[in-house]
Motif scaffolding. Structure first.
Motif, PDB file in Angstrom:
ATOM      1  N   MET A   1     142.649  10.675   0.760  1.00 33.15           N
ATOM      2  CA  MET A   1     142.022   9.909   1.833  1.00 33.15           C
ATOM      3  C   MET A   1     141.785   8.463   1.378  1.00 33.15           C
ATOM      4  O   MET A   1     141.401   8.215   0.238  1.00 33.15           O
ATOM      5  CB  MET A   1     140.686  10.541   2.245  1.00 33.15           C
ATOM      6  CG  MET A   1     140.826  11.949   2.811  1.00 33.15           C
ATOM      7  SD  MET A   1     141.914  12.061   4.244  1.00 33.15           S
ATOM      8  CE  MET A   1     140.871  11.378   5.505  1.00 33.15           C
ATOM      9  N   LEU A   2     142.009   7.526   2.303  1.00 34.72           N
ATOM     10  CA  LEU A   2     141.801   6.106   2.041  1.00 34.72           C
ATOM     11  C   LEU A   2     140.643   5.632   2.910  1.00 34.72           C
ATOM     12  O   LEU A   2     140.591   5.952   4.099  1.00 34.72           O
ATOM     13  CB  LEU A   2     143.051   5.307   2.377  1.00 34.72           C
ATOM     14  CG  LEU A   2     144.337   5.734   1.677  1.00 34.72           C
ATOM     15  CD1 LEU A   2     145.526   4.970   2.244  1.00 34.72           C
ATOM     16  CD2 LEU A   2     144.229   5.517   0.186  1.00 34.72           C
ATOM     17  N   THR A   3     139.724   4.854   2.336  1.00 32.15           N
ATOM     18  CA  THR A   3     138.570   4.366   3.077  1.00 32.15           C
ATOM     19  C   THR A   3     138.729   2.877   3.351  1.00 32.15           C
ATOM     20  O   THR A   3     138.960   2.086   2.437  1.00 32.15           O
ATOM     21  CB  THR A   3     137.264   4.626   2.293  1.00 32.15           C
ATOM     22  OG1 THR A   3     137.188   6.021   2.019  1.00 32.15           O
ATOM     23  CG2 THR A   3     136.055   4.209   3.096  1.00 32.15           C
ATOM     24  N   PHE A   4     138.585   2.514   4.640  1.00 28.16           N
ATOM     25  CA  PHE A   4     138.683   1.130   5.089  1.00 28.16           C
ATOM     26  C   PHE A   4     137.369   0.733   5.749  1.00 28.16           C
ATOM     27  O   PHE A   4     136.682   1.573   6.311  1.00 28.16           O
ATOM     28  CB  PHE A   4     139.823   0.969   6.105  1.00 28.16           C
ATOM     29  CG  PHE A   4     141.182   1.257   5.552  1.00 28.16           C
ATOM     30  CD1 PHE A   4     141.941   0.247   4.996  1.00 28.16           C
ATOM     31  CD2 PHE A   4     141.704   2.536   5.594  1.00 28.16           C
ATOM     32  CE1 PHE A   4     143.207   0.502   4.479  1.00 28.16           C
ATOM     33  CE2 PHE A   4     142.960   2.810   5.090  1.00 28.16           C
ATOM     34  CZ  PHE A   4     143.716   1.798   4.530  1.00 28.16           C
ATOM     35  N   MET A   5     137.051  -0.567   5.704  1.00 29.38           N
ATOM     36  CA  MET A   5     135.823  -1.066   6.322  1.00 29.38           C
ATOM     37  C   MET A   5     136.183  -2.111   7.374  1.00 29.38           C
ATOM     38  O   MET A   5     136.967  -3.024   7.118  1.00 29.38           O
ATOM     39  CB  MET A   5     134.918  -1.697   5.261  1.00 29.38           C
ATOM     40  CG  MET A   5     133.631  -2.275   5.823  1.00 29.38           C
ATOM     41  SD  MET A   5     132.643  -3.099   4.563  1.00 29.38           S
ATOM     42  CE  MET A   5     133.662  -4.503   4.146  1.00 29.38           C
ATOM     43  N   ASP A   6     135.579  -1.961   8.564  1.00 26.97           N
ATOM     44  CA  ASP A   6     135.734  -2.937   9.634  1.00 26.97           C
ATOM     45  C   ASP A   6     135.082  -4.232   9.160  1.00 26.97           C
ATOM     46  O   ASP A   6     133.924  -4.242   8.748  1.00 26.97           O
ATOM     47  CB  ASP A   6     135.050  -2.418  10.909  1.00 26.97           C
ATOM     48  CG  ASP A   6     135.330  -3.306  12.109  1.00 26.97           C
ATOM     49  OD1 ASP A   6     135.413  -4.544  11.940  1.00 26.97           O
ATOM     50  OD2 ASP A   6     135.433  -2.764  13.217  1.00 26.97           O
ATOM     51  N   LYS A   7     135.802  -5.347   9.206  1.00 29.62           N
ATOM     52  CA  LYS A   7     135.277  -6.614   8.679  1.00 29.62           C
ATOM     53  C   LYS A   7     134.257  -7.262   9.605  1.00 29.62           C
ATOM     54  O   LYS A   7     133.600  -8.209   9.221  1.00 29.62           O
ATOM     55  CB  LYS A   7     136.429  -7.572   8.393  1.00 29.62           C
ATOM     56  CG  LYS A   7     137.291  -7.084   7.235  1.00 29.62           C
ATOM     57  CD  LYS A   7     138.431  -8.007   6.953  1.00 29.62           C
ATOM     58  CE  LYS A   7     137.920  -9.279   6.342  1.00 29.62           C
ATOM     59  NZ  LYS A   7     138.997 -10.160   5.888  1.00 29.62           N
ATOM     60  N   VAL A   8     134.102  -6.739  10.833  1.00 27.19           N
ATOM     61  CA  VAL A   8     133.145  -7.311  11.773  1.00 27.19           C
ATOM     62  C   VAL A   8     131.811  -6.566  11.729  1.00 27.19           C
ATOM     63  O   VAL A   8     130.761  -7.156  11.519  1.00 27.19           O
ATOM     64  CB  VAL A   8     133.712  -7.308  13.214  1.00 27.19           C
ATOM     65  CG1 VAL A   8     132.687  -7.802  14.207  1.00 27.19           C
ATOM     66  CG2 VAL A   8     134.970  -8.162  13.280  1.00 27.19           C
ATOM     67  N   ASN A   9     131.854  -5.240  11.916  1.00 27.53           N
ATOM     68  CA  ASN A   9     130.603  -4.486  11.992  1.00 27.53           C
ATOM     69  C   ASN A   9     130.337  -3.611  10.759  1.00 27.53           C
ATOM     70  O   ASN A   9     129.383  -2.845  10.739  1.00 27.53           O
ATOM     71  CB  ASN A   9     130.554  -3.631  13.266  1.00 27.53           C
ATOM     72  CG  ASN A   9     131.681  -2.618  13.308  1.00 27.53           C
ATOM     73  OD1 ASN A   9     132.322  -2.328  12.306  1.00 27.53           O
ATOM     74  ND2 ASN A   9     131.922  -2.078  14.489  1.00 27.53           N
ATOM     75  N   TYR A  10     131.208  -3.681   9.746  1.00 21.77           N
ATOM     76  CA  TYR A  10     131.049  -2.991   8.457  1.00 21.77           C
ATOM     77  C   TYR A  10     131.093  -1.464   8.559  1.00 21.77           C
ATOM     78  O   TYR A  10     130.699  -0.772   7.640  1.00 21.77           O
ATOM     79  CB  TYR A  10     129.770  -3.444   7.734  1.00 21.77           C
ATOM     80  CG  TYR A  10     129.718  -4.941   7.550  1.00 21.77           C
ATOM     81  CD1 TYR A  10     130.618  -5.583   6.722  1.00 21.77           C
ATOM     82  CD2 TYR A  10     128.797  -5.705   8.247  1.00 21.77           C
ATOM     83  CE1 TYR A  10     130.589  -6.962   6.566  1.00 21.77           C
ATOM     84  CE2 TYR A  10     128.757  -7.080   8.112  1.00 21.77           C
ATOM     85  CZ  TYR A  10     129.662  -7.699   7.267  1.00 21.77           C
ATOM     86  OH  TYR A  10     129.638  -9.066   7.122  1.00 21.77           O
ATOM     87  N   GLU A  11     131.565  -0.918   9.676  1.00 19.84           N
ATOM     88  CA  GLU A  11     131.740   0.532   9.781  1.00 19.84           C
ATOM     89  C   GLU A  11     132.927   0.948   8.927  1.00 19.84           C
ATOM     90  O   GLU A  11     133.918   0.230   8.827  1.00 19.84           O
ATOM     91  CB  GLU A  11     131.991   0.936  11.237  1.00 19.84           C
ATOM     92  CG  GLU A  11     130.783   0.847  12.121  1.00 19.84           C
ATOM     93  CD  GLU A  11     131.091   1.271  13.551  1.00 19.84           C
ATOM     94  OE1 GLU A  11     132.185   1.839  13.803  1.00 19.84           O
ATOM     95  OE2 GLU A  11     130.232   1.027  14.415  1.00 19.84           O
ATOM     96  N   GLN A  12     132.822   2.147   8.326  1.00 22.38           N
ATOM     97  CA  GLN A  12     133.898   2.638   7.479  1.00 22.38           C
ATOM     98  C   GLN A  12     134.678   3.720   8.200  1.00 22.38           C
ATOM     99  O   GLN A  12     134.137   4.462   9.010  1.00 22.38           O
ATOM    100  CB  GLN A  12     133.327   3.181   6.169  1.00 22.38           C
ATOM    101  CG  GLN A  12     132.734   2.094   5.306  1.00 22.38           C
ATOM    102  CD  GLN A  12     132.247   2.613   3.976  1.00 22.38           C
ATOM    103  OE1 GLN A  12     132.491   3.742   3.598  1.00 22.38           O
ATOM    104  NE2 GLN A  12     131.537   1.765   3.246  1.00 22.38           N
TER     105      GLN A  12
END
Length: 187
Positions: free
Chosen positions: A80-91
């Protein structure tokens, strides 16, 4: 938006047989007998399958618009790869095979563009080029001409690429992510 089968272009996302497909390669064919058609190589965005299909000008397909959002790659845990939304910081977590072979070039902190369909991620676009160090490079064979000779080299991410003879182990180079080819020395 409906488009004619002969208007499909590489990179277009179309809805076909109940799934989303990206047109990879196209070839317009005009046989001597019968009508012209577009031969389209497509890749399924959900499971990675590839197929070839012919579309005639009389056929219409649904061209899909994907939303794009900027994300940052954080870390990998198993498959699994984890990414973070650069606007609201949701993963968000995605399976590694969502990226395909391009996933080999994913680096911690890398900015990516995620394509979403109905708020579900369907693909991840990496930067066109990345800078990596060479861990091992074969020695130059004397007598080779410099014009067209390349030698194999191993990058720090485990990918093998062909590099010019003057590149040595430990140097940093710029590599094209989608072609997996040497571009130039890094600054």
């Amino acid at each position: 938006m409906k488009i004619s089968g002969v208007d499909i272009r590489p990179g277009n996302i179309i809805e076909f047989e109940g799934s989303l497909w990206r047109a990879v390669k196209i070839q317009h064919t005009q046989p001597g007998k019968g009508g012209a058609y577009m031969q389209v190589e497509m890749k399924n965005l959900y499971d990675g399958r590839k197929t070839n299909n012919r579309f005639r000008s009389s056929e219409t397909v649904e061209k899909v618009r994907l939303d794009t959002k900027d994300y940052q790659f954080l870390f990998a845990t198993g498959d699994m790869l984890t990414f973070m939304d650069k606007v609201n910081y949701e993963q968000i977590e995605l399976p590694r095979d969502t990226l395909g072979e391009e996933g080999d070039f994913l680096q911690d902190g890398m900015d990516v563009v995620m394509e979403l369909y109905e708020d579900k991620p369907v693909s991840v676009q990496l930067p066109e080029q990345v800078t990596l160090a060479i861990t091992e490079a074969d020695p130059v064979v004397k007598g080779q001409t410099a014009a067209s000779s390349y030698k194999p080299a191993m990058l720090e991410n485990g990918v093998r690429v062909m590099v010019p003879p003057f590149i040595e182990s430990g140097e940093r180079i710029v590599v094209s992510v989608y072609d997996r080819e040497y571009v130039r020395r890094a600054d």
